[in-house]
Design an enzyme around this catalytic site. Structure first.
Site, PDB file in Angstrom:
ATOM      1  CD  GLU A  63      -1.647  -2.429   1.361  1.00 37.12           C
ATOM      2  OE1 GLU A  63      -2.385  -3.358   0.957  1.00 37.12           O
ATOM      3  OE2 GLU A  63      -0.561  -2.627   1.967  1.00 37.12           O
ATOM      4  CG  HIS A 132      -9.460  -8.391   5.977  1.00 37.31           C
ATOM      5  ND1 HIS A 132      -8.882  -9.037   7.049  1.00 37.31           N
ATOM      6  CD2 HIS A 132      -8.569  -8.460   4.966  1.00 37.31           C
ATOM      7  CE1 HIS A 132      -7.687  -9.487   6.695  1.00 37.31           C
ATOM      8  NE2 HIS A 132      -7.474  -9.148   5.435  1.00 37.31           N
TER       9      HIS A 132
END
Length: 336
Positions: A63, A132
């Site tokens: 990321e 998540h």
């Protein structure tokens, strides 16, 4: 403008397709977004085949690299759209987002814009587990320089994403996972823009205002229908955009109904609902019949077990109870 039925992932893909075809400076970056998969949620399916791997770029699982490269591309004159697969993973690249993308325009005296869009899936309901499933929009709205939107339906998912891509500032588009695979709804097929900072009154009413965004807009509408059976006329506002925020629509509605309930999936403590409650109270204290109520997620990590996950997420019954409690307190105050 013509419309056709689309689910959420198709609407997002349609927005990306339109942007790529309209402006050669638009590029996409993200893990597994190239064909044949087109992304874990299929939101880019077919686009790398149509536009080439140089514009729809599959990246390593990093990321920091995705957002860092996207910021550099934005400064260099591109309009990158970076996918962070799940909102929880923004924690990994928050330095790039907060200390660089959000601040460069300010620190350069307006000379350097960062037309960056970050897309991320978020929210409970699919048993993805605690790492998540989070809604972390309050993190983002606290950072000056970022714009934040949360669509509740496929048409807005397309229109808000299009607006974000062509905005000069960094925008984060929060797409709740359940939106992707919900029932198809009419979506404009051409270039479709929902202006940032424009809320929608999705149900008019006169007794109480229910304010929400994303998935919980549908819970608010369901609650409004149940309240109507008890002769309570609830207005429902879909914020759509958190930054910039359509304060005028909120204050006009609550100023008229004199009662408000704010609903969001994120945990209650320090959630965006607190900002909304403060905004309303600071501006309408003398007009309110009762304090603003919040209905939100529990102050706990999001459970994996389906029965516990369902218990974490606010539901229409809780909204109905909060609305009735608000109106009852108002009537008690009037009698006193």
């Amino acid at each position: 403008m013509s419309e056709q039925p689309m689910s959420g992932f198709q609407a997002v893909c349609s927005a990306l397709d339109d942007a790529l075809g309209r402006d050669p400076s638009v590029i996409l970056l993200g893990e597994d977004i190239a064909d044949p998969s087109g992304g874990v949620f299929k939101t880019q399916v077919g686009l790398s085949t149509k536009y080439g791997a140089h514009r729809v770029r599959a990246t390593p699982i990093s990321e920091q690299a995705i957002v860092g490269a996207a910021i550099g591309a934005a400064i260099g004159g591109m309009r990158p759209v970076a996918e962070i697969m799940l909102m929880d993973f923004l924690a990994v690249c928050m330095d790039q987002l907060s200390n660089h993308a959000a601040k460069l325009r300010y620190m350069s005296g307006g000379q350097t814009t960062v037309p960056l869009t970050i897309r991320c899936a978020a929210g409970a309901g699919m048993q993805f587990g605690a790492q998540h499933s989070e809604m972390l929009e309050a993190w983002l709205t606290h950072i000056p320089g970022l714009k934040v939107v949360v669509p509740s339906n496929p048409a807005d998912a397309k229109g808000l994403l299009t607006a974000a891509i062509f905005d000069p500032d960094p925008c984060v588009v929060v797409e709740q996972s359940l939106l992707y695979f919900g029932p198809p709804q009419p979506v404009p097929t051409g270039h479709h823009v929902v202006p940032l900072g424009s809320a929608a009154t999705v149900r008019p009413g006169s007794d109480i205002t229910l304010i929400s965004y994303g998935r919980q807009v549908h819970d608010a509408l369901a609650a409004a229908e149940r309240l109507a059976q008890d002769s309570v006329d609830a207005e429902v506002i879909d914020l759509r955009s958190l930054v910039p925020l359509d304060e005028a629509t909120i204050l006009e509605s609550v100023g008229r109904t004199r009662h408000a309930v704010v609903i969001h999936e994120a945990v209650r403590r320090s959630g965006f609902g607190a900002e909304l409650a403060s905004l309303i109270t600071e501006n309408l204290f003398d007009e309110l019949g009762a304090p603003v109520q919040r209905v939100a997620g529990a102050n706990t990590p999001i459970p994996f077990a389906k029965v516990l996950e369902d218990a974490f997420v606010p539901n229409p019954g809780q909204i109905v109870a909060a609305a009735k409690a608000t109106l009852a307190r108002s009537r008690t105050a009037l009698r006193g």
